[in-house]
Design a protein around this motif. Structure first.
Motif, PDB file in Angstrom:
ATOM      1  N   VAL A 173       7.563  -2.390  -0.353  1.00  0.00           N
ATOM      2  CA  VAL A 173       6.576  -2.351  -1.700  1.00  0.00           C
ATOM      3  C   VAL A 173       6.438  -0.905  -2.047  1.00  0.00           C
ATOM      4  O   VAL A 173       6.367  -0.138  -2.910  1.00  0.00           O
ATOM      5  N   ALA A 174       5.969  -0.205  -0.944  1.00  0.00           N
ATOM      6  CA  ALA A 174       5.805   1.436  -1.019  1.00  0.00           C
ATOM      7  C   ALA A 174       7.085   2.268  -1.644  1.00  0.00           C
ATOM      8  O   ALA A 174       7.136   3.020  -2.315  1.00  0.00           O
ATOM      9  N   ALA A 175       8.195   1.567  -1.002  1.00  0.00           N
ATOM     10  CA  ALA A 175       9.326   2.423  -1.308  1.00  0.00           C
ATOM     11  C   ALA A 175       9.616   2.125  -2.945  1.00  0.00           C
ATOM     12  O   ALA A 175      10.150   2.952  -3.676  1.00  0.00           O
ATOM     13  N   LEU A 176       9.433   1.216  -3.431  1.00  0.00           N
ATOM     14  CA  LEU A 176       9.545   0.525  -4.780  1.00  0.00           C
ATOM     15  C   LEU A 176       8.794   1.615  -5.479  1.00  0.00           C
ATOM     16  O   LEU A 176       9.131   2.046  -6.557  1.00  0.00           O
ATOM     17  N   ILE A 177       7.484   1.801  -5.183  1.00  0.00           N
ATOM     18  CA  ILE A 177       6.545   2.611  -6.113  1.00  0.00           C
ATOM     19  C   ILE A 177       7.019   3.995  -6.080  1.00  0.00           C
ATOM     20  O   ILE A 177       7.012   4.739  -6.965  1.00  0.00           O
ATOM     21  N   THR A 178       7.525   4.295  -4.843  1.00  0.00           N
ATOM     22  CA  THR A 178       7.924   5.741  -4.726  1.00  0.00           C
ATOM     23  C   THR A 178       9.156   5.974  -5.556  1.00  0.00           C
ATOM     24  O   THR A 178       9.514   7.126  -6.284  1.00  0.00           O
ATOM     25  N   ARG A 179       9.868   4.903  -5.432  1.00  0.00           N
ATOM     26  CA  ARG A 179      11.368   5.138  -6.274  1.00  0.00           C
ATOM     27  C   ARG A 179      11.063   5.208  -7.850  1.00  0.00           C
ATOM     28  O   ARG A 179      11.702   5.988  -8.577  1.00  0.00           O
ATOM     29  N   ALA A 180       9.983   4.688  -8.187  1.00  0.00           N
ATOM     30  CA  ALA A 180       9.446   4.331  -9.466  1.00  0.00           C
ATOM     31  C   ALA A 180       8.867   5.570 -10.074  1.00  0.00           C
ATOM     32  O   ALA A 180       8.789   6.271 -11.294  1.00  0.00           O
ATOM     33  N   THR A 181       8.097   6.386  -9.141  1.00  0.00           N
ATOM     34  CA  THR A 181       7.201   7.281  -9.371  1.00  0.00           C
ATOM     35  C   THR A 181       7.662   8.812  -8.867  1.00  0.00           C
ATOM     36  O   THR A 181       7.089   9.850  -9.382  1.00  0.00           O
ATOM     37  N   GLY A 182       8.537   8.696  -7.791  1.00  0.00           N
ATOM     38  CA  GLY A 182       8.746  10.167  -7.128  1.00  0.00           C
ATOM     39  C   GLY A 182       7.718  10.585  -6.204  1.00  0.00           C
ATOM     40  O   GLY A 182       7.721  11.678  -5.673  1.00  0.00           O
ATOM     41  N   ARG A 183       6.693   9.750  -5.906  1.00  0.00           N
ATOM     42  CA  ARG A 183       5.561   9.973  -5.251  1.00  0.00           C
ATOM     43  C   ARG A 183       5.500   9.269  -3.766  1.00  0.00           C
ATOM     44  O   ARG A 183       5.631   8.127  -3.960  1.00  0.00           O
ATOM     45  N   GLU A 184       5.683   9.754  -2.749  1.00  0.00           N
ATOM     46  CA  GLU A 184       5.474   9.377  -1.395  1.00  0.00           C
ATOM     47  C   GLU A 184       4.098   8.886  -0.973  1.00  0.00           C
ATOM     48  O   GLU A 184       3.391  10.076  -1.284  1.00  0.00           O
ATOM     49  N   PRO A 185       3.692   8.013  -0.378  1.00  0.00           N
ATOM     50  CA  PRO A 185       2.503   7.529   0.175  1.00  0.00           C
ATOM     51  C   PRO A 185       2.204   8.284   1.342  1.00  0.00           C
ATOM     52  O   PRO A 185       3.122   8.520   2.196  1.00  0.00           O
ATOM     53  N   TYR A 186       0.839   8.298   1.928  1.00  0.00           N
ATOM     54  CA  TYR A 186       0.607   8.841   2.969  1.00  0.00           C
ATOM     55  C   TYR A 186       0.359   7.551   3.844  1.00  0.00           C
ATOM     56  O   TYR A 186      -0.646   6.764   3.367  1.00  0.00           O
ATOM     57  N   TYR A 187       0.914   7.273   4.857  1.00  0.00           N
ATOM     58  CA  TYR A 187       0.868   6.047   5.683  1.00  0.00           C
ATOM     59  C   TYR A 187      -0.304   6.471   6.711  1.00  0.00           C
ATOM     60  O   TYR A 187      -0.199   7.374   7.444  1.00  0.00           O
ATOM     61  N   VAL A 188      -1.384   5.409   6.845  1.00  0.00           N
ATOM     62  CA  VAL A 188      -2.223   5.648   7.855  1.00  0.00           C
ATOM     63  C   VAL A 188      -2.067   5.011   9.294  1.00  0.00           C
ATOM     64  O   VAL A 188      -2.219   5.489  10.323  1.00  0.00           O
ATOM     65  N   GLY A 189      -1.552   3.608   8.978  1.00  0.00           N
ATOM     66  CA  GLY A 189      -1.164   2.905  10.250  1.00  0.00           C
ATOM     67  C   GLY A 189      -0.174   3.421  11.297  1.00  0.00           C
ATOM     68  O   GLY A 189       0.614   4.529  10.836  1.00  0.00           O
ATOM     69  N   LYS A 190      -0.055   2.663  12.235  1.00  0.00           N
ATOM     70  CA  LYS A 190       1.356   3.104  13.116  1.00  0.00           C
ATOM     71  C   LYS A 190       2.814   3.203  12.514  1.00  0.00           C
ATOM     72  O   LYS A 190       2.818   2.083  11.560  1.00  0.00           O
ATOM     73  N   PRO A 191       3.435   4.193  12.803  1.00  0.00           N
ATOM     74  CA  PRO A 191       3.196   5.067  13.942  1.00  0.00           C
ATOM     75  C   PRO A 191       2.549   6.562  13.773  1.00  0.00           C
ATOM     76  O   PRO A 191       2.511   7.374  14.493  1.00  0.00           O
ATOM     77  N   ASN A 192       1.661   6.624  12.904  1.00  0.00           N
ATOM     78  CA  ASN A 192       0.783   7.591  12.539  1.00  0.00           C
ATOM     79  C   ASN A 192      -0.070   7.745  13.606  1.00  0.00           C
ATOM     80  O   ASN A 192      -1.031   6.811  13.930  1.00  0.00           O
ATOM     81  N   PRO A 193      -0.095   8.876  14.481  1.00  0.00           N
ATOM     82  CA  PRO A 193      -1.012   9.084  15.614  1.00  0.00           C
ATOM     83  C   PRO A 193      -2.431   8.863  15.145  1.00  0.00           C
ATOM     84  O   PRO A 193      -3.523   8.846  16.001  1.00  0.00           O
ATOM     85  N   LEU A 194      -2.858   9.131  13.949  1.00  0.00           N
ATOM     86  CA  LEU A 194      -4.177   9.005  13.027  1.00  0.00           C
ATOM     87  C   LEU A 194      -4.941   7.840  13.626  1.00  0.00           C
ATOM     88  O   LEU A 194      -5.934   7.739  13.648  1.00  0.00           O
ATOM     89  N   MET A 195      -3.860   6.716  13.453  1.00  0.00           N
ATOM     90  CA  MET A 195      -4.441   5.354  13.913  1.00  0.00           C
ATOM     91  C   MET A 195      -4.881   5.370  15.253  1.00  0.00           C
ATOM     92  O   MET A 195      -5.969   4.547  15.672  1.00  0.00           O
ATOM     93  N   MET A 196      -4.198   6.018  16.153  1.00  0.00           N
ATOM     94  CA  MET A 196      -4.744   6.053  17.386  1.00  0.00           C
ATOM     95  C   MET A 196      -5.784   6.654  17.697  1.00  0.00           C
ATOM     96  O   MET A 196      -6.922   6.337  18.674  1.00  0.00           O
TER      97      MET A 196
END
Length: 270
Positions: A173-196
């Motif tokens: 669903v994020a890819a859908l929003i990105t395709r429509a807006t040209g804006r990539e989200p910042y993902y917080v969960g894995k594999p982002n080490p931020l969650m670790m």
């Protein structure tokens, strides 16, 4: 059976992070030995935290689900991508506002940090997982991102499991929003080490003395590795021993399941 690399670090193992689905449970059934593994950690007074990228349920809901499988895990030992996202937003913009596409696990986490949920000029659009994505809600999210709301997603998982097969999940669903807006989200969960790192802070642990156990090379293992943890891949879920060779990084150890770790805690590498 285990396959262990040479471990150069002499740091003792003082705490554990472990993924939930594929490691402790599989399709609402207990992975054999998971209860004994957690009982051993408790007996040794080894701090641990159970991690999940799923943002649908609150820790209380997940506690009830796990109890149904035979695992008695306190709410305080469960860390979701929704909680990690709320912690991140609280640090970035305390007392902010957000338009949320998600369920109670995410909305509750944001309410608990004092966020106001609104569709009127929010600071953030926060996308999580839900069983039924609303076309109207996605359209609203697209328009708010177009107007300048910052785009956050709880995790990049493209699909989720169901009894009938795969379901579209947050990443799709994020890819859908990105395709429509040209804006990539910042993902917080894995594999982002931020969650670790947020999980480590939750239990007052240090990366050098913590192990991450997971069933996926592309989320659990790489997130643990990038956060400076030693990692154990279990093949009771998604990744197999053969698939390890497809990646440019390796876990510290590969085992069939957490049952293979019973009797070897707190340090399975010795």
């Amino acid at each position: 059976m285990t396959d262990t690399q040479v471990v150069t670090a002499a740091e003792p193992i003082l705490s554990y992070l472990t993924d939930m689905d594929g490691v402790l449970v599989h399709e609402d059934h207990l992975v054999p030995g998971a209860d004994k593994f957690l009982a051993e950690l408790r007996a040794n007074e080894t701090p641990f935290l159970v991690l999940t990228n799923n943002s649908i349920r609150t820790p209380r809901d997940l506690q009830a689900r796990l109890r149904h499988t035979g695992l008695d895990i306190p709410e305080s030992a469960i860390w979701t991508s929704a909680l990690a996202t709320a912690t991140f937003l609280d640090e970035q913009r305390p007392g902010g506002t957000a338009y949320v596409v998600g369920e109670s696990g995410l909305t509750t986490a944001l309410h608990e940090i004092g966020y106001v949920l609104t569709d009127s000029d929010p600071d953030y659009v926060v996308l999580g997982e839900t069983r039924t994505y609303s076309f109207e809600a996605i359209t609203t999210a697209i328009r708010l991102v177009e107007r300048g709301a910052r785009f956050i997603a709880t995790n990049p998982d493209p699909t989720g499991p169901s009894r009938d097969g795969s379901l579209p999940a947050t990443g799709s669903v994020a890819a859908l929003i990105t395709r429509a807006t040209g804006r990539e989200p910042y993902y917080v969960g894995k594999p982002n080490p931020l969650m670790m790192r947020s999980a480590l802070r939750r239990i007052g642990a240090h990366s050098q003395s913590t192990v991450m156990i997971g069933d996926r090379m592309d989320t659990d293992v790489v997130a643990g590795l990038e956060a400076g943890l030693r990692t154990i891949l279990v093949t009771s879920g998604i990744s197999s021993r053969e698939s390890v060779e497809q990646f440019p990084y390796r876990p510290t150890m590969v085992v069939d399941s957490v049952a293979d770790l019973v009797g070897s805690t707190p340090n399975p590498f010795t």
